[in-house]
Scaffold this active site. Structure first.
Site, short mmCIF file in Angstrom:
data_model
loop_
_atom_site.label_atom_id
_atom_site.label_comp_id
_atom_site.label_asym_id
_atom_site.label_seq_id
_atom_site.Cartn_x
_atom_site.Cartn_y
_atom_site.Cartn_z
N GLY A 196 0.84 -1.20 0.00
CA GLY A 196 0.00 0.00 0.00
C GLY A 196 0.87 1.24 0.00
N GLY A 197 0.29 2.31 0.58
CA GLY A 197 1.01 3.58 0.60
C GLY A 197 2.36 3.46 1.28
N GLY A 200 22.84 10.83 -31.31
CA GLY A 200 22.40 11.44 -30.05
C GLY A 200 22.83 10.61 -28.86
N ALA A 201 22.93 9.31 -29.07
CA ALA A 201 23.33 8.44 -27.96
C ALA A 201 24.78 8.70 -27.55
CB ALA A 201 23.13 6.98 -28.33
C1 HXC Z 1 -2.89 -3.17 12.68
C2 HXC Z 1 -1.93 -5.13 11.95
C3 HXC Z 1 -1.78 -4.59 10.65
C4 HXC Z 1 -2.21 -3.24 10.42
C5 HXC Z 1 -0.99 -6.57 10.65
N1 HXC Z 1 -1.46 -6.36 11.90
N2 HXC Z 1 -1.19 -5.52 9.88
N3 HXC Z 1 -2.48 -4.40 12.94
N4 HXC Z 1 -2.75 -2.57 11.46
N5 HXC Z 1 -2.07 -2.67 9.24
C6 HXC Z 1 -1.43 -7.27 13.04
C7 HXC Z 1 -2.40 -8.42 12.91
O1 HXC Z 1 -3.66 -8.03 13.36
C8 HXC Z 1 -1.75 -9.42 13.83
O2 HXC Z 1 -2.02 -9.04 15.16
C9 HXC Z 1 -0.26 -9.18 13.64
O3 HXC Z 1 -0.16 -7.88 13.08
C10 HXC Z 1 0.38 -10.13 12.67
O4 HXC Z 1 -0.40 -10.18 11.49
P1 HXC Z 1 -0.83 -11.54 10.79
O5 HXC Z 1 -1.91 -11.20 9.85
O6 HXC Z 1 -1.09 -12.57 11.81
O7 HXC Z 1 0.52 -11.93 10.04
P2 HXC Z 1 0.69 -12.57 8.61
O8 HXC Z 1 -0.23 -13.74 8.47
O9 HXC Z 1 2.15 -12.82 8.47
O10 HXC Z 1 0.24 -11.47 7.56
C11 HXC Z 1 0.94 -10.26 7.44
C12 HXC Z 1 0.14 -9.27 6.55
C13 HXC Z 1 -1.31 -9.14 7.08
C14 HXC Z 1 0.15 -9.81 5.12
C15 HXC Z 1 0.89 -7.97 6.60
O11 HXC Z 1 -1.25 -8.88 8.49
C16 HXC Z 1 -2.07 -8.05 6.42
O12 HXC Z 1 -2.56 -8.21 5.33
N6 HXC Z 1 -2.20 -6.94 7.16
C17 HXC Z 1 -3.01 -5.82 6.69
C18 HXC Z 1 -2.26 -5.11 5.62
C19 HXC Z 1 -3.01 -3.90 5.14
O13 HXC Z 1 -4.11 -3.99 4.59
N7 HXC Z 1 -2.47 -2.78 5.41
C20 HXC Z 1 -3.00 -1.60 4.86
C21 HXC Z 1 -3.25 -0.64 5.90
S1 HXC Z 1 -3.55 0.86 5.01
P3 HXC Z 1 -2.26 -10.12 16.30
O14 HXC Z 1 -2.39 -9.29 17.54
O15 HXC Z 1 -3.49 -10.84 15.93
O16 HXC Z 1 -1.08 -11.00 16.29
C22 HXC Z 1 -2.04 1.38 4.55
C23 HXC Z 1 -2.03 2.64 3.80
C24 HXC Z 1 -0.83 3.40 4.15
O17 HXC Z 1 -1.05 0.85 4.80
C25 HXC Z 1 -0.97 4.67 3.50
C26 HXC Z 1 0.18 5.50 3.75
C27 HXC Z 1 0.03 6.66 2.89
#
Ligand code: HXC
Length: 514
Positions: free
Chosen positions: A171-172, A404-405
């Site tokens: 993502g971002g 040119g290159a």
């Molecule tokens: C809060 C998060 C999190 C997040 C992971 N966790 N991502 N908590 N915010 N963005 C937490 C999970 O709830 C979990 O907590 C622990 O981290 C480990 O995650 P798992 O899912 O168990 O690990 P894994 O199976 O290895 O998967 C990793 C992952 C997945 C692929 C990164 O967690 C995932 O898809 N996360 C969401 C990613 C996402 O959509 N992010 C976008 C956010 S928006 P517990 O306590 O249960 O262990 C964004 C925009 C940014 O990023 C913009 C900036 C401009």
């Protein structure tokens, strides 16, 4: 509470916080071939030099079960340390703590390190391993990322910034690394703006995370990544090596290493180029024979392979090397090669690293796809980057240097301080065949034996221009040199030019054709 107990309490707290999400989660990292945030820091920096700040940092979120939830160091290890004795600032995201997700305080800790980098003129290294913006903190986490991006840009061109991708970076969040100078991606890690499931929903394309954001995708296809690491250990080693070529900031010269002073002739260079003009060879073989200790750190080795860029040293001085690669697309310049090298040239210029250019280029790559893709705009980036660069610029023409290159590869007119040619150099508007077909068309058509006439006129054109002496006569080439002596010429030129200062009129910034 007596002092001794207070100290015991402090030590216990430290120990517990340093475990991040706990032993079980660290083990889970190890099981999937990853190290912990702190293990990566230990590998990156000199022993016993890491000074952590913000170990006791706490988030302030209250929604969605966050109130009172303990997130050690708020999921990111930050501090200063030295690498080969030189200070850096760093942030290392801790996946064991809420998936390394970035909340308000987490990002503020990163920003604080970036500000310290700015104030002390030291490189900033960011080790990414995170699920992205911490979802429970909503726009506070977005805002935090915004401050990281803003500071990436403030630091750009002031101190080197290196990103390591050692876990998810989606993502971002991928835009912070994208704003830094170099990205090192561990083989197992992925980077993408939208993951496979969203891609499937939106476009119907079915891809795995690796196909979409693995190193193959983000190096060879997109050119986003600069180095692929086997694992976390390798990623930290690449980072250390990269930093060794760079100054700490834009006001310094790169560190000069101890050197042997050896510049003796390498006779093998006299025969390295095939006699037949169209036979390819590997430009890296020439680079390795010319630089110190055959030590060349190639950047983006799997992207736009028709041009080779990277760091090396000559008599201990860092140089940025750019060379056409005759083994791929005959070394022609296309869109990706132009982008790759223009970016590299600008990095070297920003950080006082002399540019050494090896030329063997038949031209810009022809084709509809190239024109539609904007080869005019992208190719112009190279001309812009070289012309704008004020560091010492040394150009060595090995074989073909057409049209040119030829100019785009830092010809004398683009400000090369030294331009040398090997006796094999052919500096011309275009190749002899193409030139003869245009200028002698009528003569060829009128001849009884067209093929023989064409051959004769091609030879005539080649004999006139396909050598370095016409260009040397016009002083577009400073000297024609024996290939074996290339290293000596380079070393002497770098010595003569190392105090070069070129001032230009002040302006906000130039308008590179993006
Ligand atoms: C809060 C998060 C999190 C997040 C992971 N966790 N991502 N908590 N915010 N963005 C937490 C999970 O709830 C979990 O907590 C622990 O981290 C480990 O995650 P798992 O899912 O168990 O690990 P894994 O199976 O290895 O998967 C990793 C992952 C997945 C692929 C990164 O967690 C995932 O898809 N996360 C969401 C990613 C996402 O959509 N992010 C976008 C956010 S928006 P517990 O306590 O249960 O262990 C964004 C925009 C940014 O990023 C913009 C900036 C401009």
């Amino acid at each position: 509470m007596p002092m001794q107990d207070k100290i015991a309490e402090l030590l216990a707290k430290r120990e517990q916080l340093r475990l991040g999400g706990g032993k079980a989660r660290i083990e889970k990292q190890h099981e999937v071939g990853k190290l912990s945030a702190r293990e990566r820091v230990d590998l990156l920096v000199d022993p016993d030099t890491f000074q952590e700040t913000g170990l006791f940092a706490q988030h302030r979120a209250a929604f969605f079960g966050m109130a009172g939830k303990e997130l050690p160091a708020d999921g990111v290890v930050t501090g200063s340390a030295s690498v080969d004795g030189r200070l850096i600032h760093l942030a290392s995201q801790d996946f064991t703590v809420s998936g390394g997700s970035a909340g308000e305080v987490h990002s503020d800790k990163i920003v604080q390190m970036m500000e310290s980098s700015m104030h002390t003129g030291t490189p900033f290294v960011f080790i990414n391993d995170s699920g992205g913006a911490r979802i429970q903190e909503g726009i506070d986490s977005l805002s935090g990322y915004g401050r990281v991006f803003y500071n990436n840009v403030r630091l750009s061109g002031v101190v080197p910034q290196v990103s390591l991708i050692c876990g998810p970076c989606a993502g971002g969040a991928a835009y912070s690394p994208a704003l830094t100078d170099f990205i090192i991606q561990a083989k197992y890690a992925n980077m993408f703006i939208t993951g496979p499931s969203v891609v499937k929903q939106v476009t119907g394309e079915v891809v795995t995370a690796e196909q979409l954001g693995g190193p193959g995708a983000q190096m060879a296809q997109s050119g986003v990544v600069h180095f692929i690491a086997e694992d976390d250990v390798d990623a930290t080693q690449i980072c250390r090596k990269l930093l060794s070529f760079l100054p700490s900031n834009n006001m310094e010269d790169p560190p000069r290493l101890q050197h042997s002073g050896e510049v003796s002739a390498d006779e093998s260079l006299n025969t390295i180029i095939p006699e037949e003009a169209k036979v390819p060879y590997d430009m890296r073989e020439i680079i390795l024979r010319v630089v110190d200790d055959q030590d060349f750190l190639e950047v983006q080795s799997e992207y736009a392979k028709n041009i080779v860029v990277g760091f090396a040293r000559v008599l201990g001085r860092s140089i940025g090397v750019i060379g056409n690669q005759p083994a791929v697309l005959a070394g022609s310049l296309d869109i990706n090669a132009s982008d790759k090298s223009a970016r590299f040239i600008r990095f070297c210029n920003a950080f006082n690293i002399p540019l050494v250019t090896f030329v063997d280029v038949p031209g810009f790559l022809p084709g509809v796809a190239q024109e539609y893709g904007g080869i005019i705009r992208h190719g112009a980036k190279m001309l812009f980057a070289y012309s704008a660069a004020t560091v010492p610029k040394i150009t060595i023409i090995l074989r073909k240097a057409y049209g040119g290159a030829y100019l785009a590869m830092c010809g004398k007119d683009l400000g090369a301080d030294r331009s040398f040619a090997w006796p094999t150099a052919e500096i011309a508007v275009m190749g002899a065949e193409g030139a003869a077909d245009v200028v002698f068309r009528k003569e060829i058509d009128a001849a009884p034996d067209k093929a023989a006439k064409r051959k004769e006129l091609i030879e005539e054109y080649r004999n006139t221009f396909a050598n370095p002496y016409v260009a040397a006569g016009r002083r577009l080439v400073d000297d024609v040199i024996e290939p074996a002596e290339t290293r000596r010429y380079l070393a002497m030129s770098l010595e003569a030019l190392h105090t070069k200062r070129e001032l230009r009129p002040p302006k906000k910034h130039g308008l590179i054709p993006l």
